[in-house]
Design a protein around this motif. Structure first.
Motif, short mmCIF file in Angstrom:
data_model
loop_
_atom_site.label_atom_id
_atom_site.label_comp_id
_atom_site.label_asym_id
_atom_site.label_seq_id
_atom_site.Cartn_x
_atom_site.Cartn_y
_atom_site.Cartn_z
N THR A 159 0.79 -1.19 0.03
CA THR A 159 0.13 0.17 -0.16
C THR A 159 0.97 1.17 0.01
O THR A 159 2.10 1.01 0.18
CB THR A 159 -0.81 -0.04 1.30
OG1 THR A 159 -0.27 -0.02 2.38
CG2 THR A 159 -2.05 -1.10 1.08
N VAL A 160 0.31 2.38 -0.14
CA VAL A 160 1.18 3.54 -0.42
C VAL A 160 1.57 4.09 0.80
O VAL A 160 0.53 4.25 1.96
CB VAL A 160 0.23 4.65 -1.18
CG1 VAL A 160 -0.89 5.13 -0.54
CG2 VAL A 160 1.30 5.60 -1.61
N ALA A 161 2.50 4.74 1.12
CA ALA A 161 3.14 5.47 2.41
C ALA A 161 4.08 6.44 1.85
O ALA A 161 5.05 6.13 1.07
CB ALA A 161 3.51 4.31 3.39
N ALA A 162 4.23 7.40 2.57
CA ALA A 162 5.41 8.38 2.39
C ALA A 162 6.75 7.82 2.53
O ALA A 162 7.70 8.15 1.97
CB ALA A 162 5.11 9.85 3.02
N ARG A 163 6.75 7.26 3.75
CA ARG A 163 8.12 6.33 4.06
C ARG A 163 7.89 5.01 4.22
O ARG A 163 6.86 4.41 4.41
CB ARG A 163 8.24 6.82 5.57
CG ARG A 163 9.73 6.15 5.87
CD ARG A 163 10.08 6.84 7.41
NE ARG A 163 10.41 8.28 7.37
CZ ARG A 163 10.79 8.79 8.50
NH1 ARG A 163 10.76 8.22 9.57
NH2 ARG A 163 11.00 10.08 8.36
#
Length: 417
Positions: A279-283
């Motif tokens: 899934t998407v995450a900044a870090r």
């Protein structure tokens, strides 16, 4: 006089039947090789008829050659780096002098094909010409070394021209109303990774990620549609290149209720196997996830498309709330998919991860990326190329999608639009 006939891989056999059947081009490329004459490196494609072509410099360093649609009836391994082919090791003196590290080819857009040449050092296309020799038609691409500063200037000029052209283009399409507002079934967008000139990962046997994931996406589409509870659209319906941002734009403009990108990577360790859900995450959740996201986010560049860094959308508090809700829904879907996959197929030892993937960044479409397995694992490869395994695995993903929408009916998506 050119001599040697060196190729980066020795074979030039017909491509997979599915790729051949999809091609309706008037010109076919039937073989490719590299010749050298002093400081000039020539890449030659044997053709069934003459064609036109143009070239430009791109970040990499790379030389990109655009031409009308051509059916490449050539084993993609012909353009692999010499070090990837055991048969080529040993004859390094000549290969090291070549300006070509590797090359790839395929459809770039409807009616257009592209050849992308990875260079060993900055070079320019001194001559790009389709000629007819006694032995038949050819496309000849002559490369000569270029001053690094001049190469960088050529790339910058090209990027500036493309940016100006993009700015003068039509306004973005107006988004359709949400499915819930139209009384329609929710739309699931399936995104088979890579395609066309962007081949993705390859197994040591020549299996290409772009074809493996496309076949899986088609099987999954059939499974979902058979249930009759969601609509399905694919970001690509054939072996063609689609830029990363265009995949996201497709989902948003069609008011998708869920976006699932499908991939199958390779690793240096053949023992690593099993599926992973991102899934998407900044870090990134770990260093390996960061590496994979970085590689996937450079897919456009590998296809000869310059990546224009754009700041992520910044809006008011309503935008931020929508993005947070969307990402939470994406993570929930990821966990549902993880549970269903565990019942039908094998998982990686660390199957739930996150990273900053470009294709997962739509602020209003819950998104996930399914890494089906690794083409570098013989066990995974056996599954990925098995119709029976594909059928079972696709059924499990369809069940996960069904479970997600039972928990989140389409009406709950209207607030994100």
């Amino acid at each position: 006089m050119f001599c040697g006939g060196q190729s980066l891989a020795e074979t030039a056999v017909p491509a997979a039947p599915a790729a051949v059947a999809a091609a309706d081009a008037k010109v076919s490329a039937i073989a490719a090789r590299i010749d050298r004459d002093g400081a000039t490196t020539r890449l030659i494609f044997e053709l069934t008829a003459p064609t036109t072509a143009s070239a430009f410099a791109a970040t990499g360093p790379r030389i990109v050659v655009d031409l009308p649609e051509v059916a490449f009836l050539i084993d993609p391994a012909v353009g692999a780096p010499a070090s990837a082919s055991p048969r080529q090791r040993g004859a390094t003196a000549d290969s090291e002098a070549s300006l070509i590290r590797s090359f790839r080819f395929g459809r770039f857009a409807p009616g257009r094909s592209r050849i992308v040449i990875d260079l060993t050092r900055p070079a320019k296309a001194g001559r790009v010409e389709s000629v007819v020799r006694p032995e038949g038609a050819r496309l000849e691409i002559d490369l000569v070394a270029e001053n690094p500063a001049a190469f960088a200037a050529a790339v910058a000029q090209r990027v500036k021209a493309e940016a100006a052209e993009a700015g003068a283009g039509p306004a973005p399409a107006v988004r359709e109303p949400a499915a819930a507002e139209m009384g329609q079934l929710p739309l699931v967008v399936l995104d088979p990774g890579h395609g066309g000139v962007d081949m993705g990962a390859q197994s040591r046997h020549g299996d290409m990620e772009k074809m493996v994931v496309f076949e899986f996406a088609r099987a999954l589409k059939a499974k979902i549609e058979a249930r009759g509870r969601q609509r399905v659209a694919l970001t690509r319906e054939e072996d063609i290149f689609i830029p990363l941002n265009d995949r996201v734009r497709f989902a948003r403009e069609h008011s998708a209720s869920l976006f699932l990108s499908i991939h199958a990577d390779t690793l240096g360790e053949a023992s690593v196997r099993g599926a992973t859900i991102y899934t998407v995450a900044a870090r990134a959740s770990d260093a390996e996830s960061a590496r994979i996201a970085e590689k996937e986010n450079l897919a456009d560049q590998a296809a000869g498309v310059e990546v224009n860094a754009k700041a992520e959308e910044v809006g008011d508090i309503l935008f931020d709330l929508a993005r947070r809700e969307t990402r939470a829904l994406g993570r929930e879907f990821g966990q549902t998919l993880l549970s269903k996959w565990r019942e039908t197929a094998s998982l990686n030892k660390n199957p739930s991860r996150s990273a900053s993937f470009v294709v997962l960044k739509a602020h209003d479409v819950p998104s996930a990326l399914l890494e089906l397995g690794y083409l570098s694992s013989e066990a995974d490869l056996s599954n990925l190329t098995s119709p029976a395994w594909r059928d079972r695995a696709a059924e499990g993903v369809a069940e996960a999608i069904d479970a997600y929408f039972r928990a989140h009916p389409a009406t709950s998506r209207a607030s994100l639009k």
